[in-house]
Design a protein around this motif. Structure first.
Motif, PDB file in Angstrom:
ATOM      1  N   LEU A  61      47.483  47.734  11.814  1.00  0.00           N
ATOM      2  CA  LEU A  61      46.990  46.247  11.590  1.00  0.00           C
ATOM      3  C   LEU A  61      46.122  46.316  10.164  1.00  0.00           C
ATOM      4  N   GLY A  62      47.142  47.058   9.439  1.00  0.00           N
ATOM      5  CA  GLY A  62      46.480  47.352   8.138  1.00  0.00           C
ATOM      6  C   GLY A  62      45.711  48.683   8.074  1.00  0.00           C
ATOM      7  N   ILE A  63      44.427  48.451   7.840  1.00  0.00           N
ATOM      8  CA  ILE A  63      43.631  49.625   7.745  1.00  0.00           C
ATOM      9  C   ILE A  63      43.385  50.451   9.031  1.00  0.00           C
ATOM     10  N   VAL A  64      43.726  49.510  10.174  1.00  0.00           N
ATOM     11  CA  VAL A  64      43.440  50.163  11.623  1.00  0.00           C
ATOM     12  C   VAL A  64      44.798  50.172  12.346  1.00  0.00           C
ATOM     13  N   THR A  65      44.827  51.310  13.061  1.00  0.00           N
ATOM     14  CA  THR A  65      45.965  51.393  13.947  1.00  0.00           C
ATOM     15  C   THR A  65      45.602  51.344  15.241  1.00  0.00           C
ATOM     16  N   LYS A  66      45.881  50.719  16.003  1.00  0.00           N
ATOM     17  CA  LYS A  66      45.680  50.377  17.552  1.00  0.00           C
ATOM     18  C   LYS A  66      46.506  51.071  18.408  1.00  0.00           C
ATOM     19  N   ILE A  67      46.184  51.875  19.394  1.00  0.00           N
ATOM     20  CA  ILE A  67      47.117  52.398  20.312  1.00  0.00           C
ATOM     21  C   ILE A  67      47.004  51.697  21.631  1.00  0.00           C
ATOM     22  N   HIS A  68      48.084  51.205  22.219  1.00  0.00           N
ATOM     23  CA  HIS A  68      48.331  50.360  23.396  1.00  0.00           C
ATOM     24  C   HIS A  68      49.057  51.338  24.641  1.00  0.00           C
ATOM     25  N   ARG A  69      48.371  51.141  25.761  1.00  0.00           N
ATOM     26  CA  ARG A  69      48.883  51.634  27.002  1.00  0.00           C
ATOM     27  C   ARG A  69      49.159  50.711  27.916  1.00  0.00           C
ATOM     28  N   ARG A  70      50.140  50.496  28.212  1.00  0.00           N
ATOM     29  CA  ARG A  70      50.481  49.464  29.392  1.00  0.00           C
ATOM     30  C   ARG A  70      51.384  49.964  30.187  1.00  0.00           C
ATOM     31  N   THR A  71      51.433  49.199  31.384  1.00  0.00           N
ATOM     32  CA  THR A  71      52.422  49.453  32.647  1.00  0.00           C
ATOM     33  C   THR A  71      53.471  48.503  32.526  1.00  0.00           C
ATOM     34  N   ALA A  72      54.734  48.781  32.524  1.00  0.00           N
ATOM     35  CA  ALA A  72      55.774  48.055  32.370  1.00  0.00           C
ATOM     36  C   ALA A  72      56.758  47.921  33.261  1.00  0.00           C
ATOM     37  N   VAL A  73      57.555  46.800  33.543  1.00  0.00           N
ATOM     38  CA  VAL A  73      58.671  46.663  34.506  1.00  0.00           C
ATOM     39  C   VAL A  73      59.897  46.652  33.690  1.00  0.00           C
ATOM     40  N   VAL A  74      60.783  47.516  34.253  1.00  0.00           N
ATOM     41  CA  VAL A  74      62.404  47.057  33.486  1.00  0.00           C
ATOM     42  C   VAL A  74      62.946  45.708  33.719  1.00  0.00           C
ATOM     43  N   ALA A  75      62.858  45.134  32.972  1.00  0.00           N
ATOM     44  CA  ALA A  75      63.564  43.624  33.155  1.00  0.00           C
ATOM     45  C   ALA A  75      65.031  43.445  32.861  1.00  0.00           C
ATOM     46  N   HIS A  76      65.666  44.347  32.223  1.00  0.00           N
ATOM     47  CA  HIS A  76      67.131  44.564  31.885  1.00  0.00           C
ATOM     48  C   HIS A  76      67.777  45.817  31.116  1.00  0.00           C
ATOM     49  N   ILE A  77      68.745  46.301  31.436  1.00  0.00           N
ATOM     50  CA  ILE A  77      69.285  47.172  30.609  1.00  0.00           C
ATOM     51  C   ILE A  77      70.502  47.111  30.283  1.00  0.00           C
ATOM     52  N   SER A  78      70.788  47.141  29.021  1.00  0.00           N
ATOM     53  CA  SER A  78      72.144  47.111  28.317  1.00  0.00           C
ATOM     54  C   SER A  78      72.508  48.244  27.780  1.00  0.00           C
ATOM     55  N   ARG A  79      73.763  48.189  27.089  1.00  0.00           N
ATOM     56  CA  ARG A  79      74.283  49.457  26.434  1.00  0.00           C
ATOM     57  C   ARG A  79      73.380  49.695  25.172  1.00  0.00           C
ATOM     58  N   GLY A  80      72.762  48.796  24.436  1.00  0.00           N
ATOM     59  CA  GLY A  80      71.876  49.049  23.291  1.00  0.00           C
ATOM     60  C   GLY A  80      70.559  49.422  23.550  1.00  0.00           C
ATOM     61  N   GLY A  81      70.040  49.209  24.991  1.00  0.00           N
ATOM     62  CA  GLY A  81      68.568  49.574  25.112  1.00  0.00           C
ATOM     63  C   GLY A  81      68.136  49.096  26.394  1.00  0.00           C
ATOM     64  N   THR A  82      66.826  49.041  26.605  1.00  0.00           N
ATOM     65  CA  THR A  82      66.033  48.592  27.780  1.00  0.00           C
ATOM     66  C   THR A  82      64.928  47.369  27.558  1.00  0.00           C
ATOM     67  N   GLY A  83      65.028  46.512  28.216  1.00  0.00           N
ATOM     68  CA  GLY A  83      64.162  45.468  28.196  1.00  0.00           C
ATOM     69  C   GLY A  83      63.143  45.638  28.965  1.00  0.00           C
ATOM     70  N   LEU A  84      61.634  45.616  28.791  1.00  0.00           N
ATOM     71  CA  LEU A  84      60.464  45.870  29.282  1.00  0.00           C
ATOM     72  C   LEU A  84      59.591  44.781  29.315  1.00  0.00           C
ATOM     73  N   ARG A  85      58.965  44.280  30.629  1.00  0.00           N
ATOM     74  CA  ARG A  85      58.173  43.214  30.709  1.00  0.00           C
ATOM     75  C   ARG A  85      56.645  44.009  30.811  1.00  0.00           C
ATOM     76  N   MET A  86      55.737  43.998  30.115  1.00  0.00           N
ATOM     77  CA  MET A  86      54.623  44.524  30.184  1.00  0.00           C
ATOM     78  C   MET A  86      53.462  43.755  30.877  1.00  0.00           C
ATOM     79  N   GLU A  87      52.723  44.585  31.709  1.00  0.00           N
ATOM     80  CA  GLU A  87      52.026  43.967  32.801  1.00  0.00           C
ATOM     81  C   GLU A  87      50.272  44.156  32.469  1.00  0.00           C
ATOM     82  N   ASN A  88      49.483  43.663  32.974  1.00  0.00           N
ATOM     83  CA  ASN A  88      47.819  43.766  32.747  1.00  0.00           C
ATOM     84  C   ASN A  88      47.803  43.392  31.040  1.00  0.00           C
TER      85      ASN A  88
END
Length: 92
Positions: A61-88
């Motif tokens: 965020l410019g002069i501040v870096t914020k660490i985020h911790r989340r639980t996520a659900v796998v929404a979809h998987i493709s050959r290029g990667g994985t889509g995750l839907r974050m909770e909470n």
């Protein structure tokens, strides 16, 4: 038809998948990020749609870096990667 509630933004941030069944953690690169989802570049991690994962990532965020911790659900998987839907999201 677009079903996303929040705009995706291109991202070049590292996402750490904290808990993978039988594998420990894994570092991945996020391709895009929104308020409640992230698409990460992955090889075959053995994930399946609907599976819960723990993730951690940093947002600069410019002069501040914020660490985020989340639980996520796998929404979809493709050959290029994985889509995750974050909770909470609202409570943090």
């Amino acid at each position: 038809m677009e079903r996303r509630l929040h705009t995706r933004h291109r991202a070049k941030t590292t996402v750490y998948l904290v808990s993978l069944p039988g594998k420990g953690g894994r570092i991945c690169l996020a391709k895009n990020l929104s308020a409640n989802g992230v698409f990460i570049e992955t090889a075959n991690l053995g994930l399946r749609k609907g599976q819960h994962v723990e993730l951690a990532f940093a947002i600069n965020l410019g002069i501040v870096t914020k660490i985020h911790r989340r639980t996520a659900v796998v929404a979809h998987i493709s050959r290029g990667g994985t889509g995750l839907r974050m909770e909470n999201y609202a409570g943090r």
